[in-house]
Design an enzyme around this catalytic site. Structure first.
Site, mmCIF file in Angstrom:
data_model
loop_
_atom_site.group_PDB
_atom_site.id
_atom_site.type_symbol
_atom_site.label_atom_id
_atom_site.label_comp_id
_atom_site.label_asym_id
_atom_site.label_seq_id
_atom_site.Cartn_x
_atom_site.Cartn_y
_atom_site.Cartn_z
ATOM 1 N N SER A 49 0.871 -1.229 0.109
ATOM 2 C CA SER A 49 0.013 0.025 -0.059
ATOM 3 C C SER A 49 0.840 1.228 -0.014
ATOM 4 O O SER A 49 1.799 1.246 0.339
ATOM 5 C CB SER A 49 -1.063 -0.078 1.339
HETATM 6 N N1 SAH Z 1 -0.209 -5.004 4.157
HETATM 7 C C1 SAH Z 1 0.281 -5.226 3.058
HETATM 8 C C2 SAH Z 1 -0.665 -4.813 1.897
HETATM 9 C C3 SAH Z 1 -0.957 -6.277 0.869
HETATM 10 S S1 SAH Z 1 -2.205 -6.288 -0.242
HETATM 11 C C4 SAH Z 1 1.678 -4.678 3.060
HETATM 12 O O1 SAH Z 1 1.891 -3.812 3.852
HETATM 13 O O2 SAH Z 1 2.204 -4.931 1.967
HETATM 14 C C5 SAH Z 1 -3.220 -7.166 0.399
HETATM 15 C C6 SAH Z 1 -2.851 -8.472 0.596
HETATM 16 O O3 SAH Z 1 -4.051 -9.318 1.148
HETATM 17 C C7 SAH Z 1 -2.596 -9.258 -0.716
HETATM 18 O O4 SAH Z 1 -1.177 -9.917 -0.635
HETATM 19 C C8 SAH Z 1 -3.329 -10.490 -0.908
HETATM 20 O O5 SAH Z 1 -2.969 -11.490 -1.350
HETATM 21 C C9 SAH Z 1 -4.052 -10.664 0.671
HETATM 22 N N2 SAH Z 1 -5.339 -11.052 0.728
HETATM 23 C C10 SAH Z 1 -6.585 -11.136 -0.269
HETATM 24 N N3 SAH Z 1 -7.683 -11.821 0.625
HETATM 25 C C11 SAH Z 1 -6.874 -12.481 1.619
HETATM 26 C C12 SAH Z 1 -7.563 -13.274 2.462
HETATM 27 N N4 SAH Z 1 -8.850 -13.671 2.759
HETATM 28 N N5 SAH Z 1 -6.595 -13.827 3.657
HETATM 29 C C13 SAH Z 1 -5.547 -13.342 3.668
HETATM 30 N N6 SAH Z 1 -4.938 -12.731 2.878
HETATM 31 C C14 SAH Z 1 -5.572 -12.091 1.663
#
Ligand code: SAH
Length: 220
Positions: free
Chosen positions: A65
């Site tokens: 993000s």
């Molecule tokens: N907090 C992260 C942002 C990642 S983007 C950072 O600091 O980099 C969101 C992430 O959520 C993605 O990697 C995606 O694969 C994950 N995601 C989506 N649905 C999910 C679920 N049901 N359970 C766990 N992770 C999930």
């Protein structure tokens, strides 16, 4: 010889121009963003863009993000240190590192094994003790519940009931809620049987895929 990017300098500029200038005030949050090397959480070929004012691709169709959004969510979580925090969507592990550095005990769930593996390696390399598991985070992580804080870093149609159930009384959950492309950043405080709800405005996150989120539309 190619000059090495001065990450500490661009990190400081990011904090001033993207966070402080937009209203991030919490001193501890600011200090943590000045400390954590965001360049370690992005793929090698994107390191020079690590402090840009936007999200960056981390592979598998997912993103790390935008710094401001991570700061906004962190500030809104209102942690003092010592809280047990569940993160859904480990992604790069950057938000986990921020919360660990804030003094929280962090549990993080990621559905894509490759991302979880990379994040784990980076976090361990930096000395953070974050517990990561691969799975559907919309179901929460019952074993360590209840949590003081829950942060969902992918967008869903509503707050998954299992997550709300795993929140302590007086606890806070923050999550982007809306359709697949545009959402509102929502904060809900659990006060007994009452929910106190607040919106932080529009945002765009990758979709939350799972039981309490959207259906998978095929891997990217
Ligand atoms: N907090 C992260 C942002 C990642 S983007 C950072 O600091 O980099 C969101 C992430 O959520 C993605 O990697 C995606 O694969 C994950 N995601 C989506 N649905 C999910 C679920 N049901 N359970 C766990 N992770 C999930």
């Amino acid at each position: 010889m190619e000059e090495k990017l001065d990450f500490a300098r661009v990190r400081k500029l990011m904090v001033e121009n993207q966070l402080i200038s937009r209203g991030i005030r919490n001193k501890k949050v600011i200090d943590v963003f000045l400390k954590i090397p965001r360049e370690k959480f992005v793929p090698e070929h994107l390191k020079e863009y690590a402090y840009e004012d936007g999200p960056l691709s981390i592979g598998k169709g997912q993103t790390i993000s935008q710094p401001y959004i991570v700061a906004l969510m962190t500030e809104a979580l209102d942690v003092k240190g010592g809280e047990k925090v569940l993160e859904v969507g480990t992604g790069s592990g950057y938000q986990s590192a921020i919360l660990a550095e804030m003094g929280c005990e962090v549990y993080s769930i990621e559905r894509i094994p490759e991302l979880a593996r990379t994040a784990k390696k980076v976090l361990e390399g930096l000395g953070y003790n974050v517990k990561i598991k691969v799975g559907d985070g919309t179901l929460g992580w019952d074993e360590f519940s209840p949590y003081d804080r829950i942060v969902v870093t992918a967008a869903g149609p509503e707050i998954p009931p299992s997550l709300y159930n795993q929140l302590k009384d007086g606890g806070i959950i923050i999550m982007p809620v809306g359709d697949r492309y545009f959402q509102d950043l929502i904060l809900v405080k659990k006060i007994g049987t009452r929910m106190e709800r607040r919106s932080f405005g529009g945002c765009q996150f990758v979709p939350l895929i799972g039981t309490g989120g959207w259906k998978d539309e095929g891997e990217m």
